[in-house]
Enzyme design. Sequence first.
Site, PDB file in Angstrom:
ATOM      1  N   ARG A 100      98.123  36.064  62.704  1.00  0.00           N
ATOM      2  CA  ARG A 100      98.367  37.011  63.793  1.00  0.00           C
ATOM      3  C   ARG A 100      99.708  36.659  64.423  1.00  0.00           C
ATOM      4  O   ARG A 100      99.980  35.489  64.688  1.00  0.00           O
ATOM      5  CB  ARG A 100      97.262  36.955  64.841  1.00  0.00           C
ATOM      6  CG  ARG A 100      97.630  37.760  66.095  1.00  0.00           C
ATOM      7  CD  ARG A 100      96.478  37.960  67.025  1.00  0.00           C
ATOM      8  NE  ARG A 100      95.532  38.923  66.485  1.00  0.00           N
ATOM      9  CZ  ARG A 100      94.536  39.450  67.205  1.00  0.00           C
ATOM     10  NH1 ARG A 100      94.366  39.102  68.472  1.00  0.00           N
ATOM     11  NH2 ARG A 100      93.700  40.309  66.662  1.00  0.00           N
ATOM     12  N   LYS A 121     108.742  23.467  70.023  1.00  0.00           N
ATOM     13  CA  LYS A 121     109.940  22.607  69.934  1.00  0.00           C
ATOM     14  C   LYS A 121     111.043  23.308  69.151  1.00  0.00           C
ATOM     15  O   LYS A 121     112.038  22.684  68.795  1.00  0.00           O
ATOM     16  CB  LYS A 121     109.567  21.292  69.251  1.00  0.00           C
ATOM     17  CG  LYS A 121     108.494  20.501  69.964  1.00  0.00           C
ATOM     18  CD  LYS A 121     108.108  19.267  69.127  1.00  0.00           C
ATOM     19  CE  LYS A 121     106.838  18.623  69.639  1.00  0.00           C
ATOM     20  NZ  LYS A 121     106.254  17.708  68.663  1.00  0.00           N
ATOM     21  N   THR A 181      88.863  38.088  66.457  1.00  0.00           N
ATOM     22  CA  THR A 181      89.436  38.032  65.109  1.00  0.00           C
ATOM     23  C   THR A 181      89.478  36.594  64.594  1.00  0.00           C
ATOM     24  O   THR A 181      89.102  36.317  63.453  1.00  0.00           O
ATOM     25  CB  THR A 181      90.849  38.651  65.128  1.00  0.00           C
ATOM     26  OG1 THR A 181      90.773  39.910  65.792  1.00  0.00           O
ATOM     27  CG2 THR A 181      91.391  38.853  63.736  1.00  0.00           C
TER      28      THR A 181
HETATM   29  N1   CP Z   1      89.680  43.259  68.435  1.00  0.00           N
HETATM   30  C1   CP Z   1      90.496  42.166  68.469  1.00  0.00           C
HETATM   31  O1   CP Z   1      91.476  42.046  67.708  1.00  0.00           O
HETATM   32  O2   CP Z   1      90.124  41.235  69.392  1.00  0.00           O
HETATM   33  P1   CP Z   1      90.844  39.817  69.614  1.00  0.00           P
HETATM   34  O3   CP Z   1      92.228  40.102  70.155  1.00  0.00           O
HETATM   35  O4   CP Z   1      89.974  39.072  70.578  1.00  0.00           O
HETATM   36  O5   CP Z   1      90.942  39.139  68.277  1.00  0.00           O
END
Ligand code: CP
Length: 309
Positions: free
Chosen positions: A109, A87, A60
């Site tokens: 993420r 920190k 991703t």
């Molecule tokens: N499919 C997927 O989200 O892979 P990664 O966790 O490597 O980003």
Amino acid sequence: MPQLSQKHLLGIKNATRKDLELIFETAAKFKEVINRPIKKVPSLRDITIANIFFENSTRTRLSFELAEKRLSADVINFSSSTSSVKKGETLLDTVNNILAMKVDMVVMRHSSPGAPHFLAKHIDANIVNAGDGTHEHPTQALLDTFSIQQKHGSLEGLKVAIIGDILHSRVAISNILALQRLGAEVMVCGPNTLLPKHITALGVKVELEIRKALEWCNVANILRIQLERQQIKYFPSLREYSLYYGVNKQLLDTLDKEITIMHPGPINRGVEINSDVADSGHSIILEQVENGVAVRMAVLYLLAGGGSS
Ligand code: CP
């Protein structure tokens, strides 16, 4: 110029069928672009995008970064493991500091479900959810459904089985929503302990026997066992899981039809899928990765307002 119905891409839940179709049309054009000798277009010149990852990622993160660079955006990357989060800095302070550097879009993420939704309430930039805990992973579902459409022509009436650890999977939830919105029938298959209690409320079929799921479907999307999210034991051993739910050539050869094999990655070879299936002619796993770049280019381009390409 057609636009998406939302300012952010936080999940498939709030995306309309029109949004998905527009993303696919745009992704098909970008797929042509990235297969040309000159793979770059100036569409997002002067747009700055921050990729902020609080959780590990290979596909991703690289796919977003490549999509952004193919669109000529300026890109900055943040990884929590090497940052001042260590920190004690909060999520909001971290992001506000990044935005103070004049960032237009954030790809995030995070291990907490709802983290990008929280951010969307507090900042002006467009936000793309690159996976929030066990909740949603919208761009994975978009690239998966786009890959099915490229292979089969249409999703209308197609039977897709999602096999494996459904309980801990944001990919499963986003895929179910996207597949149904595009007219596919969806089945989930796995051991009872790895199926969410109320999964039938999403309108999916449930199957405990992998052979029956494979006999039913046109496409099998095989998911990884997410050991990092499992605090208790959901099955006796990986060996036993593989014996009952692993997809191998021997099993596929007993079916009287061919099915398309998918996996979002990362793959645990020899557990949920064997190499003789993952690397076979029926597998579109690497096409999924290729399509991921085109789909993410489409999402970023459309969220930025779809300027000239
Ligand atoms: N499919 C997927 O989200 O892979 P990664 O966790 O490597 O980003």
